[in-house]
Design a protein around this motif. Sequence first.
Motif, PDB file in Angstrom:
ATOM      1  N   PRO A  72      69.652  39.583  53.329  1.00 21.46           N
ATOM      2  CA  PRO A  72      69.266  40.602  54.305  1.00 21.46           C
ATOM      3  C   PRO A  72      70.202  41.795  54.257  1.00 21.46           C
ATOM      4  CG  PRO A  72      70.012  38.565  55.395  1.00 21.46           C
ATOM      5  CD  PRO A  72      70.113  38.343  53.928  1.00 21.46           C
ATOM      6  N   LEU A  73      69.650  42.970  54.528  1.00 24.14           N
ATOM      7  CA  LEU A  73      70.429  44.203  54.491  1.00 24.14           C
ATOM      8  C   LEU A  73      70.796  44.645  55.898  1.00 24.14           C
ATOM      9  CD1 LEU A  73      68.543  46.338  51.815  1.00 24.14           C
ATOM     10  CD2 LEU A  73      70.842  45.369  51.603  1.00 24.14           C
ATOM     11  N   SER A  74      72.039  45.054  56.073  1.00 23.76           N
ATOM     12  CA  SER A  74      72.486  45.736  57.278  1.00 23.76           C
ATOM     13  C   SER A  74      72.714  47.182  56.894  1.00 23.76           C
ATOM     14  CB  SER A  74      73.778  45.092  57.798  1.00 23.76           C
ATOM     15  OG  SER A  74      74.270  45.798  58.912  1.00 23.76           O
ATOM     16  N   LEU A  75      71.912  48.069  57.430  1.00 20.04           N
ATOM     17  CA  LEU A  75      71.887  49.450  56.959  1.00 20.04           C
ATOM     18  C   LEU A  75      72.746  50.355  57.832  1.00 20.04           C
ATOM     19  CD1 LEU A  75      68.072  49.625  56.206  1.00 20.04           C
ATOM     20  CD2 LEU A  75      69.954  49.010  54.682  1.00 20.04           C
ATOM     21  N   PRO A  76      73.286  51.424  57.237  1.00 22.15           N
ATOM     22  CA  PRO A  76      73.134  51.882  55.853  1.00 22.15           C
ATOM     23  C   PRO A  76      73.932  51.018  54.879  1.00 22.15           C
ATOM     24  CG  PRO A  76      74.730  53.240  56.979  1.00 22.15           C
ATOM     25  CD  PRO A  76      74.176  52.307  58.021  1.00 22.15           C
ATOM     26  N   ALA A  77      73.551  51.083  53.617  1.00 22.50           N
ATOM     27  CA  ALA A  77      74.219  50.257  52.613  1.00 22.50           C
ATOM     28  C   ALA A  77      74.064  50.890  51.234  1.00 22.50           C
ATOM     29  CB  ALA A  77      73.638  48.852  52.604  1.00 22.50           C
ATOM     30  N   THR A  78      74.949  50.478  50.345  1.00 21.78           N
ATOM     31  CA  THR A  78      74.850  50.832  48.932  1.00 21.78           C
ATOM     32  C   THR A  78      74.728  49.545  48.136  1.00 21.78           C
ATOM     33  OG1 THR A  78      76.177  52.849  49.153  1.00 21.78           O
ATOM     34  CG2 THR A  78      76.035  51.871  46.967  1.00 21.78           C
ATOM     35  N   VAL A  79      73.715  49.456  47.298  1.00 18.61           N
ATOM     36  CA  VAL A  79      73.560  48.335  46.371  1.00 18.61           C
ATOM     37  C   VAL A  79      73.970  48.841  44.993  1.00 18.61           C
ATOM     38  CG1 VAL A  79      71.954  46.727  45.287  1.00 18.61           C
ATOM     39  CG2 VAL A  79      71.735  47.254  47.729  1.00 18.61           C
ATOM     40  N   LEU A  80      74.839  48.085  44.349  1.00 22.15           N
ATOM     41  CA  LEU A  80      75.403  48.494  43.067  1.00 22.15           C
ATOM     42  C   LEU A  80      75.176  47.388  42.041  1.00 22.15           C
ATOM     43  CD1 LEU A  80      77.377  50.130  41.197  1.00 22.15           C
ATOM     44  CD2 LEU A  80      79.225  48.910  42.345  1.00 22.15           C
ATOM     45  N   VAL A  81      74.610  47.746  40.904  1.00 26.83           N
ATOM     46  CA  VAL A  81      74.433  46.832  39.772  1.00 26.83           C
ATOM     47  C   VAL A  81      75.256  47.384  38.619  1.00 26.83           C
ATOM     48  CG1 VAL A  81      72.767  45.712  38.221  1.00 26.83           C
ATOM     49  CG2 VAL A  81      72.076  46.354  40.552  1.00 26.83           C
ATOM     50  N   CYS A  82      76.065  46.539  37.985  1.00 25.42           N
ATOM     51  CA  CYS A  82      76.944  47.069  36.942  1.00 25.42           C
ATOM     52  C   CYS A  82      77.324  45.996  35.927  1.00 25.42           C
ATOM     53  CB  CYS A  82      78.213  47.664  37.550  1.00 25.42           C
ATOM     54  SG  CYS A  82      79.296  46.462  38.361  1.00 25.42           S
ATOM     55  N   THR A  83      77.799  46.450  34.799  1.00 22.59           N
ATOM     56  CA  THR A  83      78.344  45.567  33.771  1.00 22.59           C
ATOM     57  C   THR A  83      79.855  45.468  33.931  1.00 22.59           C
ATOM     58  OG1 THR A  83      78.593  47.405  32.241  1.00 22.59           O
ATOM     59  CG2 THR A  83      76.513  46.190  32.157  1.00 22.59           C
ATOM     60  N   ASP A  84      80.455  44.599  33.122  1.00 15.19           N
ATOM     61  CA  ASP A  84      81.898  44.420  33.224  1.00 15.19           C
ATOM     62  C   ASP A  84      82.681  45.634  32.735  1.00 15.19           C
ATOM     63  OD1 ASP A  84      81.279  44.039  30.562  1.00 15.19           O
ATOM     64  OD2 ASP A  84      82.255  42.096  30.369  1.00 15.19           O
ATOM     65  N   GLY A  85      82.002  46.582  32.100  1.00 13.95           N
ATOM     66  CA  GLY A  85      82.673  47.823  31.761  1.00 13.95           C
ATOM     67  C   GLY A  85      83.159  48.566  32.991  1.00 13.95           C
ATOM     68  N   LEU A  86      82.502  48.346  34.145  1.00 14.82           N
ATOM     69  CA  LEU A  86      82.986  48.891  35.412  1.00 14.82           C
ATOM     70  C   LEU A  86      83.807  47.867  36.182  1.00 14.82           C
ATOM     71  CD1 LEU A  86      83.130  51.001  37.670  1.00 14.82           C
ATOM     72  CD2 LEU A  86      80.962  50.081  38.537  1.00 14.82           C
ATOM     73  N   TRP A  87      83.247  46.667  36.399  1.00 13.92           N
ATOM     74  CA  TRP A  87      83.924  45.759  37.334  1.00 13.92           C
ATOM     75  C   TRP A  87      85.233  45.191  36.784  1.00 13.92           C
ATOM     76  CZ3 TRP A  87      84.989  40.884  35.894  1.00 13.92           C
ATOM     77  CH2 TRP A  87      84.095  40.155  35.105  1.00 13.92           C
ATOM     78  N   ASN A  88      85.485  45.312  35.481  1.00 17.89           N
ATOM     79  CA  ASN A  88      86.810  44.939  34.969  1.00 17.89           C
ATOM     80  C   ASN A  88      87.930  45.648  35.734  1.00 17.89           C
ATOM     81  OD1 ASN A  88      86.248  43.077  32.937  1.00 17.89           O
ATOM     82  ND2 ASN A  88      85.931  44.663  31.391  1.00 17.89           N
ATOM     83  N   TYR A  89      87.632  46.855  36.218  1.00 18.87           N
ATOM     84  CA  TYR A  89      88.641  47.650  36.907  1.00 18.87           C
ATOM     85  C   TYR A  89      88.547  47.557  38.429  1.00 18.87           C
ATOM     86  CZ  TYR A  89      88.643  49.577  32.210  1.00 18.87           C
ATOM     87  OH  TYR A  89      88.689  49.717  30.836  1.00 18.87           O
ATOM     88  N   LEU A  90      87.433  47.044  38.938  1.00 21.83           N
ATOM     89  CA  LEU A  90      87.192  47.011  40.384  1.00 21.83           C
ATOM     90  C   LEU A  90      86.478  45.717  40.746  1.00 21.83           C
ATOM     91  CD1 LEU A  90      85.905  50.687  40.800  1.00 21.83           C
ATOM     92  CD2 LEU A  90      88.095  49.815  41.618  1.00 21.83           C
TER      93      LEU A  90
END
Length: 244
Positions: free
Chosen positions: A173-191
Amino acid sequence: MDGYADISGEDDESGYRDPYGGLESDGLQWPPSDIPTTPPTAVTDDFPRYTFSPDDAQNAIHAAVAAAQAAVTRAPVIDGRIAPSCTFAAAVITRTSDGGGSVTVGWIGDSRVYLLSPHRFERLSEDDTWAAEAARVGLIPASAVETDRRAHTLTRWLGADAGDVTAHVRVVPLSLPATVLVCTDGLWNYLSRPEDMAAVVGELAPATAAITVGRHLTKHAIDRGGHDNITVVTARIDATPPSD
């Protein structure tokens, strides 16, 4: 929904870029025959709103995985020995007339989905890696997962040499406002931690467009070294109920 952004550097565990250029279906129908194709009931900000339930979203994710698997298995073997492969992650946002909604997420491998809102920072997916699975069954502590030498050793993926290619799927379930983020490990390696991802997004104004959020995150990864392919997809969802 404010919109979405796809800032893409296609994630492929072999380093191979698919020459076919997308998810060709090899006879698969899109939309699948079991997903209703109801005409839009309203148009807001040039985005048509369809009658699309979380069940429809789950069906769409499984159909997308089947199409992706078909495309990857058609790609030629590299140097006669390396089967092309990739990971998969997706998020489908469903809104309701009362202003609420949910996000249906699906994944195979170690591409991730995050949910970021003023009061909630959460990773919605779980990695298909040796280290993550070892932590889930208690073989190693959870704190050691991302420093383990097998942190990026995939246990599930898409490709000709893949085993089970059924996506993990969950509805949140979403509690709005919200940001949904889809990413590869090229981003999440750092965050990797959701709160770290949220902090970088929080450097921007709350009403910043999704495309700017995606570019900001991509730049952050590049500035930190950009040591892997970077794919970032962002969706900003406000709290205003969709109009009828």
